[in-house]
Design an enzyme around this catalytic site. Structure first.
Site, PDB file in Angstrom:
ATOM      1  N   HIS A  22      -5.233  -8.725   7.364  1.00 52.49           N
ATOM      2  CA  HIS A  22      -5.066  -9.423   8.631  1.00 52.49           C
ATOM      3  C   HIS A  22      -4.308 -10.746   8.457  1.00 52.49           C
ATOM      4  O   HIS A  22      -4.148 -11.498   9.407  1.00 52.49           O
ATOM      5  CB  HIS A  22      -6.422  -9.748   9.252  1.00 52.49           C
ATOM      6  CG  HIS A  22      -7.313  -8.564   9.453  1.00 52.49           C
ATOM      7  ND1 HIS A  22      -7.848  -7.836   8.412  1.00 52.49           N
ATOM      8  CD2 HIS A  22      -7.762  -7.977  10.594  1.00 52.49           C
ATOM      9  CE1 HIS A  22      -8.598  -6.863   8.893  1.00 52.49           C
ATOM     10  NE2 HIS A  22      -8.563  -6.921  10.208  1.00 52.49           N
TER      11      HIS A  22
ATOM     12  N   GLU B 151      -0.848   3.758  13.574  1.00 51.05           N
ATOM     13  CA  GLU B 151       0.400   2.989  13.655  1.00 51.05           C
ATOM     14  C   GLU B 151       1.643   3.851  13.499  1.00 51.05           C
ATOM     15  O   GLU B 151       2.668   3.609  14.138  1.00 51.05           O
ATOM     16  CB  GLU B 151       0.387   1.874  12.614  1.00 51.05           C
ATOM     17  CG  GLU B 151      -0.556   0.731  12.922  1.00 51.05           C
ATOM     18  CD  GLU B 151      -2.010   1.032  12.573  1.00 51.05           C
ATOM     19  OE1 GLU B 151      -2.896   0.248  12.955  1.00 51.05           O
ATOM     20  OE2 GLU B 151      -2.241   2.066  11.890  1.00 51.05           O
TER      21      GLU B 151
END
Length: 323
Positions: free
Chosen positions: A130, A61
């Site tokens: 998540h 990321e």
């Protein structure tokens, strides 16, 4: 008239429109290519626009964010997808230290027209990374906009506006409503204003302020309270940064009461900032401000996940508490 579409399909439609009409728009992220992304938000784009404009990246990321910054300062308009909200954390340094500061650092010579997209919030029985609601982290940083759409039409119009904005935008998509409702969304390229809240329901007794997936629990609570002769005005904030204080204050001046509902943990949540805005104009209030929020805990696993998020009954209790 075109067939109604879901929120995630509206995201795809907006990306497809903008990539068709602006060759500088690039999509990149983990599995966004032939796989179409973990929630299929980029389905079909790789086949249409090719791998030069739809880039599958490594699971990195920080690299994704850094690549976007370089692209954006050289005339491209990258739209990056992080697979989940909790995976944005490795990208913090690039987003906060560089993307958000580039305009200031270069005295306007360089800007970063980037959209950082991520599925957001709980409700799908996934592990904690998540299922988080990290909007506050980004809202605190000067130079960033933070947008959370709550419907297909808003996802389409606000994503178009975010891509066209010259500065970086964090675009959180509430994953538990990706396919909850469908709307007719004309694919006409019309963007919405980024910094405006939406009044979803007119009311006279209390203002309910919320955003993201909790819009639907809030609307359900308002409908039930109407049966008890409590008239609720419902505001969908959408723009977390900047906050549309004008719309909020106009509503609370009318109703005199406010309940703020959000899925994120209570402490230092965006609800606290809204409460501060209202407290600074406290003469409009007939009662204390109430917050109905998530708990100050890590999002629990599937069996208890539902209990960690605001439910209709919690919102009704919060409203009745201030009457």
């Amino acid at each position: 008239m075109s067939a109604p579409i879901t929120l995630v399909e509206a995201v795809t439609q907006a990306l497809n429109y903008e990539m068709t009409h602006d060759k500088d728009v690039i999509v990149l992220g983990e599995d966004v290519g032939p796989n179409g992304g973990v929630f299929r938000a980029t389905a079909g784009l790789s086949q249409k626009f090719g791998e030069e404009r739809v880039l599958d990246t490594p699971l990195a990321e920080s690299m994704i964010a850094g690549l976007c910054i370089g692209m954006s300062t050289q005339g491209l308009k990258p739209v990056a997808e992080f697979q989940f909200d909790g995976f944005t954390y490795p990208a913090f340094d690039q987003i906060i230290s560089h993307a958000a500061r580039m305009r200031n650092r270069t005295r306007g010579r360089l800007t970063c027209p980037i959209v950082f997209r991520a599925p957001y919030g709980g409700g799908i029985h996934a592990p904690e990374h998540h299922s988080e609601s990290p909007e506050t982290f980004f809202a605190h940083i000067p130079g960033l906009r933070v947008i959370i759409p709550s419907s297909p039409a808003k996802a389409y119009g606000l994503l178009l506006a975010a891509i066209r904005d010259p500065d970086p935008v964090i675009f959180f998509e509430p994953k538990r409503i990706y396919r909850k409702i469908k709307q007719h969304v004309p694919d006409n390229g019309e963007a919405m204003l980024l910094d405006k809240a939406f009044v979803l329901r007119e009311g006279s007794d209390v203002t309910l302020i919320t955003w993201g997936a909790t819009v639907y629990e809030t609307l359900d609570a308002a409908a039930q309270l109407q049966k008890e002769n409590i008239s609720c005005e419902v505001i969908d904030l959408c723009s977390i940064k900047p906050i549309d204080s004008e719309t909020i204050l106009h509503s609370v001046h009318k109703t005199g009461r406010a309940v703020i509902i959000h899925e994120a943990p209570r402490t230092c949540g965006v609800g606290a900032e809204i409460a501060a805005i209202l407290a600074e104009d406290f003469y409009c209030l007939k009662a204390p401000i109430e917050r109905v929020t998530g708990f100050d805990i890590t999002m629990p696993y599937a069996r208890m996940e539902h209990d960690a998020m605001p439910q209709v009954k919690n919102i009704i209790e919060g409203v009745k508490k201030i009457f």
